[in-house]
Write a protein that holds these residues in place. Structure first.
Motif, short mmCIF file in Angstrom:
data_model
loop_
_atom_site.label_atom_id
_atom_site.label_comp_id
_atom_site.label_asym_id
_atom_site.label_seq_id
_atom_site.Cartn_x
_atom_site.Cartn_y
_atom_site.Cartn_z
N PRO A 127 53.73 68.01 34.60
CA PRO A 127 52.94 66.78 34.72
C PRO A 127 53.07 66.16 36.10
CG PRO A 127 54.19 66.79 32.68
CD PRO A 127 54.68 67.95 33.50
N GLN A 128 51.97 65.54 36.54
CA GLN A 128 51.97 64.86 37.84
C GLN A 128 52.74 63.56 37.79
OE1 GLN A 128 47.75 64.65 38.47
NE2 GLN A 128 47.76 66.50 39.69
N ARG A 129 52.71 62.91 36.61
CA ARG A 129 53.45 61.65 36.47
C ARG A 129 53.80 61.45 35.01
NH1 ARG A 129 50.85 55.87 37.71
NH2 ARG A 129 49.82 56.42 35.78
N VAL A 130 55.02 60.95 34.78
CA VAL A 130 55.49 60.61 33.44
C VAL A 130 56.10 59.22 33.52
CG1 VAL A 130 57.07 61.20 31.56
CG2 VAL A 130 55.97 63.02 32.87
N SER A 131 55.70 58.37 32.59
CA SER A 131 56.22 57.01 32.53
C SER A 131 56.64 56.71 31.10
CB SER A 131 55.14 56.03 32.99
OG SER A 131 55.55 54.71 32.77
N VAL A 132 57.83 56.13 30.94
CA VAL A 132 58.33 55.82 29.60
C VAL A 132 58.87 54.40 29.60
CG1 VAL A 132 59.95 56.46 27.78
CG2 VAL A 132 59.03 58.22 29.29
N THR A 133 58.46 53.64 28.58
CA THR A 133 58.97 52.29 28.38
C THR A 133 59.41 52.15 26.94
OG1 THR A 133 57.36 51.44 29.97
CG2 THR A 133 58.39 49.83 28.52
N GLN A 134 60.61 51.60 26.74
CA GLN A 134 61.09 51.38 25.38
C GLN A 134 60.97 49.90 25.04
OE1 GLN A 134 65.10 52.63 24.52
NE2 GLN A 134 65.05 51.78 22.47
N GLN A 135 60.38 49.63 23.88
CA GLN A 135 60.30 48.27 23.35
C GLN A 135 60.77 48.35 21.90
OE1 GLN A 135 56.37 46.72 23.86
NE2 GLN A 135 56.54 46.62 26.07
N ASP A 136 61.89 47.74 21.65
CA ASP A 136 62.49 47.76 20.32
C ASP A 136 62.69 49.21 19.86
OD1 ASP A 136 62.56 44.94 20.22
OD2 ASP A 136 60.48 44.90 19.54
#
Length: 111
Positions: free
Chosen positions: A56-65
């Motif tokens: 992948p060119q870009r991977v973004s991960v955000t955790q909310q609860d």
């Protein structure tokens, strides 16, 4: 004695030919994934790209609860291959939803 060798870096990784639709122009696929926040979810999601020999060119991960919001941007895919990967991602037990769109917004699949 072990001597490390130098590895030549290239600008682009070799792309795998698309047997499903070899004549289709490649697109940039954007995946938006909502999944349960488990330690192995990110590895399982990215494994579907690795199985296709894709980085992948870009991977973004955000955790909310208790949720992970994952965005994966992958270039050099036909619309069909992008859809197949999205369907496989939807089959993961901890994945709640997968939305797929291309950079031109010509492929819309809100799932």
């Amino acid at each position: 004695m072990f001597k490390p060798s130098r590895i030549a870096m290239t600008d682009a990784a070799p792309s795998r030919p698309d047997a499903w639709n070899g004549n289709a122009p490649p697109t940039l696929a954007n995946y938006r994934i909502v999944a349960e926040a488990e330690p192995d979810v990110l590895c399982r999601v990215l494994n579907h790209f690795a199985q296709q020999f894709l980085t992948p060119q870009r991977v973004s991960v955000t955790q909310q609860d208790s949720l992970l919001f994952i965005e994966v941007h992958q270039g050099e895919l036909s619309s069909h291959r992008a859809g197949v990967i999205a369907a496989k991602l939807r089959g993961l037990v901890s994945v709640y939803s997968v939305a797929l769109e291309d950079a031109d917004a010509s492929l819309k699949a809100p799932y």
